[in-house]
Every structure is written in structure tokens, then in C-alpha cells.
Design an enzyme around this catalytic site. Structure first.
Site, mmCIF file in Angstrom:
data_model
loop_
_atom_site.group_PDB
_atom_site.id
_atom_site.type_symbol
_atom_site.label_atom_id
_atom_site.label_comp_id
_atom_site.label_asym_id
_atom_site.label_seq_id
_atom_site.Cartn_x
_atom_site.Cartn_y
_atom_site.Cartn_z
ATOM 1 N N ASP A 4 0.837 -1.287 0.039
ATOM 2 C CA ASP A 4 0.128 0.049 -0.186
ATOM 3 C C ASP A 4 0.808 1.095 0.124
ATOM 4 O O ASP A 4 1.790 1.355 0.317
ATOM 5 C CB ASP A 4 -1.055 0.026 1.254
ATOM 6 N N LYS A 5 0.504 2.513 -0.444
ATOM 7 C CA LYS A 5 0.946 3.898 -0.473
ATOM 8 C C LYS A 5 1.610 3.904 0.722
ATOM 9 O O LYS A 5 2.689 4.584 0.973
ATOM 10 C CB LYS A 5 0.297 4.633 -1.012
#
Length: 376
Positions: free
Chosen positions: A152-153
């Protein structure tokens, strides 16, 4: 009578040459002095003005901000450090974060706040700079590196890249068939009970109704309570099997450092299991700390005090979820399994210290290269 004499464009003077000279001097001197003197004077004033502004700015910067301002400035710097840089700068920062490299793989320590793939509103992502990173490592004729999985970012830590597409597919298949052992670290709000266990609750994506309609992953349990009795629920065809093993590494009254081992790999699985399954959301998880709304995480007073922040500044706290370790099976016969470990980012380590949580000795300094992408 002397004839008219031409002395300057548009200027006729009658009289002797001596008088012409004196008159020319009287007329021309003011024009010359003004033209030559006014320009340096304006430039000098401008330079003095700029110098004064710089001195005033430096004086303002030297004024020590309040502890809250310092903490907010620190968090903002950590979370925005690589989001608005040139792709070459990002590639160079990623190259400094390499933890393993061989003829098949390159393993980097993914920084915070960088998406792996592009999309709407994404200005810079890791996949975009893989060709640049490959050239930095193997020269201008190098083929781009390939992604083997994604994070995930907001998640930091171990990310595996492959030189050849075939090797990337091989590693992807290992992830798909759950042959890769993954371990994460997370700082949580509150302490799970019991201190070690397994969360085995399916996960499904649902739309949240309200002022801000949005989608979130949430739990889809197999049982529910009905008038004090346990009733089995018909499973949804859209629900995904999700299993997470956890244990507490260190804890205080209001927070904990957890080691997480996801057995499955569902989107946002760790965040959903911690927040909705154990009631211990990840510190800085502004999406899954509250099901009904999208708002900055509501933190207990004790944690805010230790972090040196008021609740109004809690939105600056980044997600404290770190992919600590990956163990890959041998890619070739005769080879040993590969254990890949990444240090947590500096903001993660500093939060541990602020909260009074124990820090494993080998990670006390954190990932300083990720904290200083432009060099020290």
C-alpha cells in the site's frame, strides 16, 4: 552673426562657440548624470531590499518554534519527503535503500507515501522509475526492473523486484500460493487481548453510507449473536478468507508494538483485522479507525501527550505499518531460502521512543537513508 550650429539632435543654439559649449554643458549634464546615476541607484536599492528580506527570513527561521510546531514539521517532512521530487531523485533514493541484490532480484526498502502503481491524481510512483533505477544499477543498456508484488501507498518496508519477467512471474506465483512468509511491524492504539493469537475472519468490501459515501474493507464474520445465541451467518460470495497471526512485542497502557504475520493476502487485511477484529487500530490509520466516517484518527489523550500533539494535528501522523521481513523459498535448486529484512523508517522509531515502547536493538536508528533522501 554666427550661423546656427548643430550640437545635439533636436537642439539648436545661437551664439559663439564658447557660449554653445557652456550651454551644451548646462543642458546635457543633468540628462547624463540622471541616466548614469539612477540605474545603479535602483539596482543598489533592490539589492539592499532583497538582502534585508533574506535577513528577516533567516531571523524568523532561527526563532525556535513551539514543541508542537516542531513535531508537526517533523512529521510533515517525513511524510512528504519523496512525493514531489524528480524521478531521478526518487530512483537514487531507492538505490540507497537497497537491502539485497543478486543476478535475479533487487530488494528495496519502500519509503512512506509512494504508490507502487500510477492512477488518478498520482504524480509519481515506483513503477515509473524502475527503468531509471535499472540504468543506475546496470548501465544505460539495462532493461527495466519488474515488480514482484505490491505494498500500500502508506506501508513501508520490503519490496522485491526482478531483473527478468520470468523470475518476476515465479516470485508472484510464490506469493499467490502462500509460500512466502511475511512479517510486519505495527504500532497500535490500545493493546490486543490476548497478547498473541490468530484472527480468522473473512473480509469483504462494502459501501459506507453517510455524509461522505465511500468504500471500505470490513469484516464478514461467519457467526453473529441473535438474542444471546450464536447463529451461523450465510457467507457472502464476495467475502474473502483472511487469516492473520499476531503477537505483542512491547506494550504500555495505551499502545503496543505488534508483529503480524498475514497467512492470506487480502487488501488492507492487517488494518481491518486490527481495527475491527481486535479493536486496536494502527497508529495513523485515518481510514479504518472509524467505520462511519473519513476523518483524522481520534487518539487517546495519553498518546497525544506522549507524541507532543493536540488532536487537531493528529491528521499529520503517518500510518505506522512496516513490512519488516520476507522469506522467499529458493528460486533455483541447490540454493537456500532468502530472508530479507528492512529497518523501519525513522518516524516509526521515533514514535516508539515517544510512546515508551521497546525498540529491538538492531533497529534503534531506523532507516536513515529513507529519512534523508537527498543525502546528509
Amino acid at each position: 552673426m554666427a550661423a546656427p550650429g548643430w550640437t545635439a539632435p533636436g537642439l539648436w543654439i545661437r551664439g559663439s562657440s564658447q557660449r554653445r559649449g557652456s550651454l551644451f554643458t548646462l543642458v546635457s549634464k543633468p540628462f547624463c548624470s540622471t541616466a548614469t546615476a539612477s540605474r545603479p541607484l535602483d539596482a543598489q536599492r533592490l539589492a539592499e531590499r532583497l538582502r534585508t528580506q533574506k535577513q528577516e527570513q533567516k531571523a524568523k527561521e532561527r526563532v525556535p518554534p513551539s514543541p508542537v510546531q516542531r513535531r508537526v514539521r517533523e512529521l510533515v517532512r517525513f511524510t512528504q519527503q519523496l512525493q514531489r521530487v524528480h524521478p531521478n531523485v526518487l530512483a537514487k533514493a531507492l538505490s540507497r535503500g537497497i537491502v539485497h541484490q543478486d543476478k535475479n532480484l533487487v530488494v528495496i526498502n519502500k519509503p512512506y507515501g509512494l504508490p507502487v502503481h500510477g492512477g488518478p491524481g498520482v504524480q509519481l510512483c515506483i513503477s515509473e522509475v524502475l527503468p531509471i533505477l535499472a540504468k543506475m544499477l546496470r548501465g544505460h543498456k539495462a532493461e527495466p526492473l519488474h515488480l514482484c508484488h505490491r505494498l500500500d501507498k502508506e506501508t513501508t518496508g520490503v519490496m522485491v523486484l526482478a531483473w527478468e519477467k520470468e523470475v518476476a512471474h515465479q516470485v508472484q506465483e510464490l506469493f499467490r500460493t502462500r509460500q512466502v512468509t511475511k512479517k510486519y511491524w505495527a504500532i497500535t492504539v490500545r493493546v490486543p487481548v490476548p497478547a498473541a493469537g490468530v484472527v480468522d475472519i473473512p473480509i469483504i468490501e462494502k459501501e459506507v453510507q453517510g455524509q461522505q459515501q465511500h468504500h471500505k474493507m470490513t469484516l464478514s464474520p461467519s457467526y453473529r449473536m441473535d438474542n444471546g445465541k450464536m447463529v451461523r451467518v450465510r457467507p457472502s460470495r464476495n467475502a474473502h478468507l483472511a487469516v492473520t497471526q499476531y503477537r505483542v512485542l512491547s506494550s504500555t497502557l495505551s499502545s503496543a508494538l505488534l508483529e503480524l504475520q498475514p497467512i492470506t493476502g487480502i487488501k488492507h487485511q492487517l488494518r481491518v483485522h486490527l481495527s475491527f477484529g481486535l479493536d486496536c487500530p494502527v497508529l495513523g490509520d485515518h481510514k479504518y479507525s472509524d467505520w462511519n466516517r473519513l476523518a483524522p484518527q481520534k487518539l487517546p489523550v495519553g498518546i497525544l501527550k506522549k507524541l507532543g500533539l493536540p488532536q487537531s494535528k493528529a491528521r499529520h501522523v503517518p500510518l505506522h505499518l512496516h513490512a519488516r521481513q520476507l522469506t522467499l523459498p529458493a528460486l533455483q535448486s541447490g540454493k537456500e531460502e532468502l530472508s530479507l529484512v528492512c529497518k523501519p523508517p525513522l518516524y516509526f522509531v521515533r514514535s516508539l521512543r515517544h510512546l515508551g515502547l521497546g525498540i529491538p536493538s538492531q533497529d534503534q536508528n531506523g532507516d536513515e537513508d529513507a529519512a534523508h533522501p537527498g543525502g546528509r
